[in-house]
Structure formats: C-alpha cells, structure tokens
Write a protein that holds these residues in place. Sequence first.
Motif, PDB file in Angstrom:
ATOM      1  N   SER A 101      -3.719   3.306   0.128  1.00  0.00           N
ATOM      2  CA  SER A 101      -4.617   4.368   0.599  1.00  0.00           C
ATOM      3  C   SER A 101      -5.992   3.814   0.942  1.00  0.00           C
ATOM      4  CB  SER A 101      -4.736   5.464  -0.472  1.00  0.00           C
ATOM      5  OG  SER A 101      -3.483   6.079  -0.706  1.00  0.00           O
ATOM      6  N   GLN A 104      -5.696   2.082   4.248  1.00  0.00           N
ATOM      7  CA  GLN A 104      -5.563   3.036   5.341  1.00  0.00           C
ATOM      8  C   GLN A 104      -6.911   3.655   5.722  1.00  0.00           C
ATOM      9  OE1 GLN A 104      -3.080   6.415   4.464  1.00  0.00           O
ATOM     10  NE2 GLN A 104      -2.600   6.784   6.621  1.00  0.00           N
ATOM     11  N   SER A 190       0.893  -3.040   2.605  1.00  0.00           N
ATOM     12  CA  SER A 190       0.840  -2.142   3.750  1.00  0.00           C
ATOM     13  C   SER A 190      -0.230  -1.082   3.543  1.00  0.00           C
ATOM     14  CB  SER A 190       2.209  -1.487   3.968  1.00  0.00           C
ATOM     15  OG  SER A 190       2.146  -0.481   4.957  1.00  0.00           O
ATOM     16  N   SER A 192       0.491   1.971   4.234  1.00  0.00           N
ATOM     17  CA  SER A 192       1.289   3.181   4.057  1.00  0.00           C
ATOM     18  C   SER A 192       1.818   3.233   2.627  1.00  0.00           C
ATOM     19  CB  SER A 192       2.462   3.200   5.047  1.00  0.00           C
ATOM     20  OG  SER A 192       3.345   4.257   4.761  1.00  0.00           O
ATOM     21  N   ARG A 193       1.457   4.279   1.899  1.00  0.00           N
ATOM     22  CA  ARG A 193       1.956   4.417   0.540  1.00  0.00           C
ATOM     23  C   ARG A 193       3.452   4.697   0.538  1.00  0.00           C
ATOM     24  NH1 ARG A 193      -0.790   9.140  -2.543  1.00  0.00           N
ATOM     25  NH2 ARG A 193       0.829   8.521  -4.011  1.00  0.00           N
ATOM     26  N   ARG A 194       3.952   5.322   1.592  1.00  0.00           N
ATOM     27  CA  ARG A 194       5.385   5.593   1.671  1.00  0.00           C
ATOM     28  C   ARG A 194       6.170   4.292   1.804  1.00  0.00           C
ATOM     29  NH1 ARG A 194       7.267  10.100   5.841  1.00  0.00           N
ATOM     30  NH2 ARG A 194       5.969  11.248   4.344  1.00  0.00           N
TER      31      ARG A 194
END
Length: 279
Positions: A101, A104, A190, A192-194
């Motif tokens: 996060s 991002q 990444s 992206s936490r997903r």
Amino acid sequence: MPIHDQGYRHYTGERTLHGRGWWVIARAGMLERLRERRFLGLLLLAWSLFVVRAVQLYFGETIARAVFFAPSERTFQLFLDQQRLFVFFITIYAGAGLIASDRQSHALQIYLSRPITRNDYIAGKLMTLAIFLVGVTWVPAMLLLVLQVLFSGSLAFVADHPRLVPAITAASALQVALAAVTMVALSSVSASRRFAAILYAAIAIFAGAIAAVLRASTGNAGWVLVSPANTLLVVNDAIFGGSSESAVPLAVAVGVLAAIFAACIVILERRVRAVDVVA
C-alpha cells in the motif's frame, strides 16, 4: 541595518534519533486494522479453538473419567499446529498491504525522507503483523497453561514438564517470525496487496500440495522441505521433544528455514529504499 543573504547552510549539529520510529509505524498499522470490524471478527474467531481447549482442560481436571482430555505437551503442540489456519488468514488480511500500500501511494519515499531509517520502517511493519500473530498463538497457549494450573489447583503439571513453557515460546516465535517475515517481504515485491496475498497463499497452500504429491509419487520424505509450513512442523516436533513422522533430519529443516529467512531479508533490502531506480 543591512541583511546579508548567506544562502543555504547545511546543519552541522548533532542529530539524535529517539529510536522509536518503528513503534510509531507499528502502532499506526495496528490501530488501522483494529478499526475494521471484519478484522476484529477474525481475531475473535481465532480464539474459538482456545475456548474449546479450555473446556477440554476443565473436563480433564475435574472429571475423573475424562482421561481422554487430560493435558500433555502434545495438547499444546496440537493447539499451535491448529492455529496455523488463523495465522494464515490474519497474515494475509493484516500483512498483504503493509508495504504494498505504501508503494502504491508512494508513501515509502515520504517515510524514508524523515528521520526514520530503513530498519525502523521494516521493524515497524514486521511488528504490526507480529503482535497480532502473537495474540493468536503464544498468548492463548500460555493462557491455556494458566487455566490448567487453576483447574488442577497445583503446579504439578508445570513442574513435571519443565520444557513446556520454553517449547511454547520457541514454537510460537518461529511460527510468527516465519509468517511475518515472509508476508512483509512479499508485500514489498509489488504495489498490489492482492498480488502479495496471492503469492503468500501460493507458498502456503500450493507448496504443501505439491510436496504431498511428490512425496506420495516418489516415496521420498525429503519432499516435505518444499513446503515451509511442513518444514516448520518438523522443527516443532523437535522443539516439543516428539518424534516426527518425517525422515528429514532436523539440521536440514532448520537450514531450509534459515534460507527462507535469508531470502526474505535480501528481498527487503533490495525493495525497501527511498528511491526506485528504473532501468
């Protein structure tokens, strides 16, 4: 009186860091999770097994015929093993976005531009997740031991099993450290936490399935090392003094876990920095 512009002068004084930057980050992360009702519900659900075990301990100490519920070192080892499911979900929920996060939202550069070192940042993120995991592993296990003493009215069980408290502490610490370090390292890969959650689930679930298939097809017990979770079980068996069903030597299992920790440290060192270098 004339004013002379001296321009920018670099600060030549002494900068003193309070060494509490990691706690500020950890506290902010924990408060953010505790504001979510779904996460609070997950924490409460993680304590459901504690209630079941507490009732079993009560029957085992108060009912003479309930020998089946009599406590042993194996009781506490099984409890920690069964808590792995809740450790898995809490790790994904609270850990997948710890660094992803920030990447991002480009907050990582803001963190590290302040008097907060990279070690403070990483330690704060690790502590955010580790405290929650300790709360569903070591804390309930130790409370079960306290309840056993209260139900029995003596310290005989603890005296007869002097290595139980160190074993619970060591097994819980290893379980929490493996989950926290792995998840935080994957979260730094990444923005992206997903994606981080998928990577962790792949390691935790599919690695175990692959290890089971390879072991069944080849008959070689060494394939258990493919799964970090199964490797951890081998070490936990040794910690509690039990005989593992696996033929994997303890030194090899410890070496695999050490390699995992080392790989996660390398990932964090490369991915957590104030400036992203684009090739």
